[in-house]
Design an enzyme around this catalytic site. Sequence first.
Site, PDB file in Angstrom:
ATOM      1  N   ASP A  43      38.707  36.487  44.824  1.00  0.00           N
ATOM      2  CA  ASP A  43      38.298  35.957  46.286  1.00  0.00           C
ATOM      3  C   ASP A  43      37.160  34.620  46.036  1.00  0.00           C
ATOM      4  O   ASP A  43      36.684  34.492  44.919  1.00  0.00           O
ATOM      5  CB  ASP A  43      37.298  36.945  46.860  1.00  0.00           C
ATOM      6  CG  ASP A  43      37.070  36.691  48.335  1.00  0.00           C
ATOM      7  OD1 ASP A  43      38.027  35.875  49.090  1.00  0.00           O
ATOM      8  OD2 ASP A  43      36.187  37.241  48.856  1.00  0.00           O
ATOM      9  N   ARG A  47      36.914  28.572  49.493  1.00  0.00           N
ATOM     10  CA  ARG A  47      35.551  27.981  49.485  1.00  0.00           C
ATOM     11  C   ARG A  47      35.369  27.126  48.211  1.00  0.00           C
ATOM     12  O   ARG A  47      34.524  26.254  48.328  1.00  0.00           O
ATOM     13  CB  ARG A  47      34.634  29.257  49.629  1.00  0.00           C
ATOM     14  CG  ARG A  47      34.380  30.243  50.969  1.00  0.00           C
ATOM     15  CD  ARG A  47      33.496  31.035  50.626  1.00  0.00           C
ATOM     16  NE  ARG A  47      34.365  32.274  50.301  1.00  0.00           N
ATOM     17  CZ  ARG A  47      33.824  33.553  49.999  1.00  0.00           C
ATOM     18  NH1 ARG A  47      32.540  33.700  50.160  1.00  0.00           N
ATOM     19  NH2 ARG A  47      34.701  34.553  49.824  1.00  0.00           N
ATOM     20  N   ASN A  91      46.030  38.838  55.341  1.00  0.00           N
ATOM     21  CA  ASN A  91      46.008  37.409  55.149  1.00  0.00           C
ATOM     22  C   ASN A  91      47.484  36.625  55.847  1.00  0.00           C
ATOM     23  O   ASN A  91      47.260  35.392  56.049  1.00  0.00           O
ATOM     24  CB  ASN A  91      46.318  37.271  53.573  1.00  0.00           C
ATOM     25  CG  ASN A  91      45.061  37.385  52.707  1.00  0.00           C
ATOM     26  OD1 ASN A  91      45.199  37.744  51.582  1.00  0.00           O
ATOM     27  ND2 ASN A  91      43.823  37.523  53.608  1.00  0.00           N
ATOM     28  N   ARG A 215      35.041  42.272  42.091  1.00  0.00           N
ATOM     29  CA  ARG A 215      35.274  41.173  43.242  1.00  0.00           C
ATOM     30  C   ARG A 215      34.216  40.017  43.029  1.00  0.00           C
ATOM     31  O   ARG A 215      33.298  40.066  42.778  1.00  0.00           O
ATOM     32  CB  ARG A 215      34.992  41.748  44.478  1.00  0.00           C
ATOM     33  CG  ARG A 215      35.214  40.875  45.576  1.00  0.00           C
ATOM     34  CD  ARG A 215      35.286  41.581  46.971  1.00  0.00           C
ATOM     35  NE  ARG A 215      35.636  40.377  47.955  1.00  0.00           N
ATOM     36  CZ  ARG A 215      35.986  40.850  49.017  1.00  0.00           C
ATOM     37  NH1 ARG A 215      36.192  41.922  49.618  1.00  0.00           N
ATOM     38  NH2 ARG A 215      36.511  39.798  50.034  1.00  0.00           N
ATOM     39  N   GLU A 234      34.033  52.158  39.298  1.00  0.00           N
ATOM     40  CA  GLU A 234      32.786  51.373  39.016  1.00  0.00           C
ATOM     41  C   GLU A 234      33.013  50.078  39.706  1.00  0.00           C
ATOM     42  O   GLU A 234      34.030  49.616  39.448  1.00  0.00           O
ATOM     43  CB  GLU A 234      32.330  51.129  37.605  1.00  0.00           C
ATOM     44  CG  GLU A 234      31.931  52.633  36.891  1.00  0.00           C
ATOM     45  CD  GLU A 234      30.933  53.321  37.523  1.00  0.00           C
ATOM     46  OE1 GLU A 234      29.997  52.826  38.237  1.00  0.00           O
ATOM     47  OE2 GLU A 234      31.070  54.608  37.476  1.00  0.00           O
TER      48      GLU A 234
END
Length: 266
Positions: A43, A47, A91, A215, A234
């Site tokens: 991700d 940005r 997406n 992530r 986890e």
Amino acid sequence: MSAIYRLVSKLVYNRLTIKFYEWYLGRQIANGPKPSHVGLILDGNRRWANQLGLDHAAGHMAGAIKARQLLEWCLDLGIKTLTIYAFSTENFKRPKEEVDAITKIFKENIEEALNKNVIEENQVRVTVMGRMDLLPPDITQLVRKIEAASAKYDKFFLNIAFAYGGRAEIIDAVKKIATDVQSHKLEIKDIDEKEIEKRLYTAHLPKSDADLIIRTSGEERLSNFLLWQSAYSELVFTDIFWPDFRKYDLLRAIRIFQKRERRLGA
């Protein structure tokens, strides 16, 4: 000249510092349990591109380059299974030019993997998980080609979640079960977790459940990724955007994994 010298010296110092830190982290995790199945939500490409004043396609290209590096790191660390979340079913709602750019990059990377014998050299079994019917025919043909070429390998498993959704995966599994019940191949009383897992996209893996899910970009949610397989995973979240992810970020995530007490519901 002195300014150039200082700049070069700083770059060399930074590189050496990073290498030392990677070595230090490697020593720290060397004797601990390593996750056998790591999932990664890639991700932050857009940005990252926005920060640098680049178009989104450049961000996705940088993300693809980083994904290839990730594969090398996991091979070096002996992590047997890697599942990367590259493109979700949601997406497709993005602008057409961005979706086209992402699918083009995806296609080019599959072609490169086939042409450079990366799969054969490392004995990697590649599987693309998702709704292939949503992709152009030329890409689905390439997917079938790389999956067929790597089907005999079991040293390392690379799963690319593309046109993927965790809910869609479970729906597809339920449909297969319903078909098997209807055709009398399966009794309703025999439906259990194992029967569902046999029909998930990850059924071919030695361990379908993800031990560790990472992530990037600062978001702290799974976003429809491995919903079934993440029951006892986890979770590690990092603020860094995916194209800037470094090997020591992976090593730190593994160190966090090793420090947690995994009771798996017990």
